[in-house]
Design a protein around this motif. Structure first.
Motif, PDB file in Angstrom:
ATOM      1  N   GLN A  27      -0.420 -64.871   0.829  1.00 47.07           N
ATOM      2  CA  GLN A  27      -0.232 -63.793   1.801  1.00 47.07           C
ATOM      3  C   GLN A  27       1.175 -63.199   1.778  1.00 47.07           C
ATOM      4  OE1 GLN A  27      -1.347 -65.813   5.435  1.00 47.07           O
ATOM      5  NE2 GLN A  27      -3.466 -65.084   5.345  1.00 47.07           N
ATOM      6  N   ILE A  28       2.115 -63.857   1.139  1.00 49.71           N
ATOM      7  CA  ILE A  28       3.486 -63.330   1.102  1.00 49.71           C
ATOM      8  C   ILE A  28       3.503 -62.025   0.325  1.00 49.71           C
ATOM      9  CG2 ILE A  28       5.899 -63.773   0.496  1.00 49.71           C
ATOM     10  CD1 ILE A  28       5.223 -66.750   0.393  1.00 49.71           C
ATOM     11  N   PRO A  29       4.020 -60.951   0.895  1.00 48.67           N
ATOM     12  CA  PRO A  29       4.069 -59.678   0.165  1.00 48.67           C
ATOM     13  C   PRO A  29       4.949 -59.788  -1.080  1.00 48.67           C
ATOM     14  CG  PRO A  29       4.495 -59.353   2.512  1.00 48.67           C
ATOM     15  CD  PRO A  29       4.548 -60.830   2.274  1.00 48.67           C
ATOM     16  N   MET A  30       4.443 -59.284  -2.177  1.00 48.34           N
ATOM     17  CA  MET A  30       5.210 -59.268  -3.426  1.00 48.34           C
ATOM     18  C   MET A  30       6.141 -58.066  -3.412  1.00 48.34           C
ATOM     19  SD  MET A  30       5.568 -60.797  -6.492  1.00 48.34           S
ATOM     20  CE  MET A  30       4.021 -61.488  -7.085  1.00 48.34           C
ATOM     21  N   GLN A  31       7.400 -58.320  -3.676  1.00 48.70           N
ATOM     22  CA  GLN A  31       8.369 -57.223  -3.720  1.00 48.70           C
ATOM     23  C   GLN A  31       8.672 -56.854  -5.157  1.00 48.70           C
ATOM     24  OE1 GLN A  31      12.072 -57.261  -1.217  1.00 48.70           O
ATOM     25  NE2 GLN A  31      13.093 -57.230  -3.203  1.00 48.70           N
ATOM     26  N   VAL A  32       8.598 -55.568  -5.455  1.00 47.70           N
ATOM     27  CA  VAL A  32       8.948 -55.055  -6.779  1.00 47.70           C
ATOM     28  C   VAL A  32      10.050 -54.024  -6.599  1.00 47.70           C
ATOM     29  CG1 VAL A  32       8.130 -53.890  -8.852  1.00 47.70           C
ATOM     30  CG2 VAL A  32       6.591 -55.424  -7.602  1.00 47.70           C
ATOM     31  N   THR A  33      11.233 -54.302  -7.149  1.00 50.60           N
ATOM     32  CA  THR A  33      12.383 -53.407  -6.943  1.00 50.60           C
ATOM     33  C   THR A  33      12.712 -52.578  -8.170  1.00 50.60           C
ATOM     34  OG1 THR A  33      13.883 -55.202  -7.567  1.00 50.60           O
ATOM     35  CG2 THR A  33      13.421 -54.912  -5.235  1.00 50.60           C
ATOM     36  N   ALA A  34      12.070 -52.864  -9.305  1.00 48.92           N
ATOM     37  CA  ALA A  34      12.381 -52.116 -10.516  1.00 48.92           C
ATOM     38  C   ALA A  34      12.142 -50.623 -10.304  1.00 48.92           C
ATOM     39  CB  ALA A  34      11.525 -52.619 -11.674  1.00 48.92           C
ATOM     40  N   GLY A  35      13.144 -49.834 -10.632  1.00 49.54           N
ATOM     41  CA  GLY A  35      13.035 -48.387 -10.502  1.00 49.54           C
ATOM     42  C   GLY A  35      13.369 -47.848  -9.134  1.00 49.54           C
ATOM     43  N   MET A  36      13.568 -48.732  -8.158  1.00 48.69           N
ATOM     44  CA  MET A  36      13.919 -48.273  -6.811  1.00 48.69           C
ATOM     45  C   MET A  36      15.380 -47.838  -6.756  1.00 48.69           C
ATOM     46  SD  MET A  36      12.089 -50.900  -4.160  1.00 48.69           S
ATOM     47  CE  MET A  36      10.303 -50.938  -3.973  1.00 48.69           C
ATOM     48  N   PRO A  37      15.700 -46.835  -5.944  1.00 46.10           N
ATOM     49  CA  PRO A  37      17.102 -46.435  -5.806  1.00 46.10           C
ATOM     50  C   PRO A  37      17.911 -47.529  -5.129  1.00 46.10           C
ATOM     51  CG  PRO A  37      15.736 -45.326  -4.169  1.00 46.10           C
ATOM     52  CD  PRO A  37      14.803 -46.019  -5.118  1.00 46.10           C
ATOM     53  N   VAL A  38      19.183 -47.634  -5.496  1.00 49.42           N
ATOM     54  CA  VAL A  38      20.060 -48.641  -4.927  1.00 49.42           C
ATOM     55  C   VAL A  38      20.520 -48.206  -3.543  1.00 49.42           C
ATOM     56  CG1 VAL A  38      22.283 -49.811  -5.159  1.00 49.42           C
ATOM     57  CG2 VAL A  38      20.849 -49.431  -7.180  1.00 49.42           C
ATOM     58  N   ASN A  39      20.384 -49.103  -2.579  1.00 48.66           N
ATOM     59  CA  ASN A  39      20.865 -48.830  -1.232  1.00 48.66           C
ATOM     60  C   ASN A  39      22.276 -49.391  -1.111  1.00 48.66           C
ATOM     61  OD1 ASN A  39      21.427 -48.999   1.609  1.00 48.66           O
ATOM     62  ND2 ASN A  39      19.235 -48.758   1.997  1.00 48.66           N
ATOM     63  N   GLU A  40      23.258 -48.528  -0.916  1.00 54.19           N
ATOM     64  CA  GLU A  40      24.653 -48.943  -0.918  1.00 54.19           C
ATOM     65  C   GLU A  40      25.153 -49.376   0.451  1.00 54.19           C
ATOM     66  OE1 GLU A  40      27.385 -46.561  -3.029  1.00 54.19           O
ATOM     67  OE2 GLU A  40      26.104 -46.305  -4.783  1.00 54.19           O
ATOM     68  N   ALA A  41      24.246 -49.613   1.373  1.00 56.28           N
ATOM     69  CA  ALA A  41      24.665 -50.015   2.716  1.00 56.28           C
ATOM     70  C   ALA A  41      24.986 -51.503   2.807  1.00 56.28           C
ATOM     71  CB  ALA A  41      23.567 -49.665   3.724  1.00 56.28           C
ATOM     72  N   PHE A  42      24.621 -52.265   1.780  1.00 58.06           N
ATOM     73  CA  PHE A  42      24.779 -53.712   1.850  1.00 58.06           C
ATOM     74  C   PHE A  42      25.732 -54.204   0.765  1.00 58.06           C
ATOM     75  CE2 PHE A  42      20.424 -52.536   3.137  1.00 58.06           C
ATOM     76  CZ  PHE A  42      20.552 -52.809   4.498  1.00 58.06           C
ATOM     77  N   THR A  43      26.659 -55.051   1.171  1.00 57.02           N
ATOM     78  CA  THR A  43      27.654 -55.597   0.246  1.00 57.02           C
ATOM     79  C   THR A  43      27.560 -57.114   0.246  1.00 57.02           C
ATOM     80  OG1 THR A  43      29.337 -55.570   2.001  1.00 57.02           O
ATOM     81  CG2 THR A  43      29.207 -53.641   0.552  1.00 57.02           C
ATOM     82  N   PHE A  44      27.877 -57.711  -0.897  1.00 54.27           N
ATOM     83  CA  PHE A  44      27.641 -59.135  -1.092  1.00 54.27           C
ATOM     84  C   PHE A  44      28.857 -59.854  -1.654  1.00 54.27           C
ATOM     85  CE2 PHE A  44      23.630 -56.832  -1.756  1.00 54.27           C
ATOM     86  CZ  PHE A  44      22.845 -57.421  -0.772  1.00 54.27           C
ATOM     87  N   SER A  45      29.081 -61.061  -1.143  1.00 56.23           N
ATOM     88  CA  SER A  45      30.060 -61.978  -1.715  1.00 56.23           C
ATOM     89  C   SER A  45      29.290 -63.161  -2.298  1.00 56.23           C
ATOM     90  CB  SER A  45      31.045 -62.468  -0.656  1.00 56.23           C
ATOM     91  OG  SER A  45      31.857 -61.413  -0.179  1.00 56.23           O
ATOM     92  N   ILE A  46      29.335 -63.317  -3.603  1.00 57.22           N
ATOM     93  CA  ILE A  46      28.623 -64.398  -4.281  1.00 57.22           C
ATOM     94  C   ILE A  46      29.547 -65.616  -4.354  1.00 57.22           C
ATOM     95  CG2 ILE A  46      27.459 -65.127  -6.388  1.00 57.22           C
ATOM     96  CD1 ILE A  46      26.956 -62.145  -6.987  1.00 57.22           C
ATOM     97  N   ILE A  47      29.120 -66.720  -3.760  1.00 64.30           N
ATOM     98  CA  ILE A  47      29.919 -67.938  -3.719  1.00 64.30           C
ATOM     99  C   ILE A  47      29.347 -68.949  -4.716  1.00 64.30           C
ATOM    100  CG2 ILE A  47      30.887 -69.758  -2.274  1.00 64.30           C
ATOM    101  CD1 ILE A  47      31.687 -66.954  -1.378  1.00 64.30           C
ATOM    102  N   ILE A  48      30.208 -69.435  -5.610  1.00 64.14           N
ATOM    103  CA  ILE A  48      29.770 -70.374  -6.640  1.00 64.14           C
ATOM    104  C   ILE A  48      30.663 -71.617  -6.615  1.00 64.14           C
ATOM    105  CG2 ILE A  48      29.296 -70.722  -9.094  1.00 64.14           C
ATOM    106  CD1 ILE A  48      29.296 -67.620  -9.353  1.00 64.14           C
TER     107      ILE A  48
END
Length: 380
Positions: A27-48
């Motif tokens: 039942q989990i909706p499948m998300q497909v982002t290929a080809g979608m426009p980039v939303n620049e409202a969200f910024t990320f800090s990747i911690i490794i």
């Protein structure tokens, strides 16, 4: 024959649980982002967090560099946890050679004598983070190109504060890798199903994201910082208690993080003991009930096996329940394997059942009473 009756009751409870997980995963909706426009409202800090990861850190950084997300909208913070190799110098060199890409910074972890170095490393990275969303992964992972774009999309669509995302093992032609792959598929399916249905909190630290302000709001790892592991699920539950309706699972093939499986049977058992060691620290009683049922059901196979030397009918019962367990689990793991592109490995599923049962009993026991090694350190 009372033993067979008890095992039968445990099987029925287990079957209901697996059928629930199967339906929920589908039942989990499948998300497909290929080809979608980039939303620049969200910024990320990747911690490794990284300790002695000289072999793995450059492939990970290179995969992050290849993100389809604009490089000015995310940064990478590698926290070196007292490495004895050249992990730190490799990160510094990569950052210097790729100044045109995303910002890459190295922080050296200070202080020793901790029991939870990884939590301290993540906390140190977050304190230096510049962006609103924290994205966590491990140094032995590889990120797909649509990773951050997929996270941004689910943030826009569902407005969560915590996101659990899919992880898969890198396939190797070894028996230990094959077994881990099948076992991990089950864990990943349960993670997705349980988060989607909001029945208990599960995630994997190799691929998760949460809002930086929410991390501060729940006082970060305070209260769980003396436990060596649990930087993922224990934190997730703290956040869930504050925002129970804003936890999301990202079911996207473009967001699957690949990670290395344990290279040997000993390393695999040690890893599972580390994972099991968190069980006694769970504040989420819902997941404890599930773990207890699973442990009891698997333990019943060992009891049937021992009883079989007294009365051979128990050997027959053992085989029947072994077969029934496989039948009830197969549709679930088949659907999960299809999502991860690992259908070819299912032909070994039935044969690995005894090994899976045995390690579940062993890891569950030692995780409660034993010590284990993690990144060259003996911890509890």
């Amino acid at each position: 024959m009372w033993l067979i009756g008890i095992t039968g009751v445990l099987f029925l409870l287990y079957a209901v649980l697996i059928l629930f997980y199967t339906r929920s995963w589908n039942q989990i909706p499948m998300q497909v982002t290929a080809g979608m426009p980039v939303n620049e409202a969200f910024t990320f800090s990747i911690i490794i967090p990284a300790r002695n990861e000289a072999i793995n850190i450059l492939p990970l950084l290179d995969s992050i560099k290849q993100q389809q997300y604009p490089s000015h909208l995310f940064e990478v913070i590698v926290v070196d946890d007292h490495s004895d190799d050249n992990t730190a110098s490799l990160v510094e060199r990569f950052a210097a050679e790729n100044e045109a890409g995303p910002s890459i910074r190295l922080i050296r972890l200070a202080g020793k004598g901790l029991n939870s170095y990884k939590k301290k490393a993540i906390e140190t990275g977050i304190a230096s983070a510049q962006h609103s969303w924290i994205v966590c992964t491990d140094a032995d992972c590889l990120a797909p190109g649509g990773w951050l774009q997929s996270i941004a999309h689910i943030v826009k669509e569902t407005d969560p504060v915590f996101i659990a995302a899919p992880v898969a093992f890198i396939e190797e032609p070894t028996l230990v890798n094959l077994f881990q792959d099948l076992d991990f598929l089950t864990l990943q399916g349960i993670t997705g199903a349980s988060v989607y249905r909001n029945i208990h909190t599960m995630c994997n630290g190799a691929n998760l994201a949460y809002r930086r302000d929410v991390f501060a709001e729940v006082d970060g790892f305070s209260g769980i910082d003396t436990i060596a592991s649990g930087d993922d699920m224990l934190l997730m539950h703290k956040i869930w208690k504050r925002y129970p309706q804003r936890i999301a699972y990202l079911k996207s093939k473009q967001a699957i993080i690949k990670t290395a499986a344990a290279p040997t049977w000993g390393a695999f058992i040690n890893q599972r003991i580390r994972w099991a060691s968190k069980a006694t620290s769970y504040d989420d009683k819902r997941i404890f009930a599930v773990l207890f049922l699973v442990y009891l059901f698997n333990s019943s196979f060992l009891i049937l096996f021992i009883a079989g030397f007294v009365n051979s009918c128990y050997f027959l019962a053992l085989f029947v329940f072994w077969t029934l367990k496989t039948i009830i689990e197969l549709p679930f793991i088949k659907n999960v394997a299809t999502f991860f592109g690992k259908q070819s490995r299912l032909k070994y599923f039935f044969l690995f059942q005894p090994l899976h049962i045995g390690y579940t009993i062993l890891a569950g026991f030692l995780g409660s009473f034993g010590r284990y090694e993690w990144k060259g350190r003996r911890v509890k």
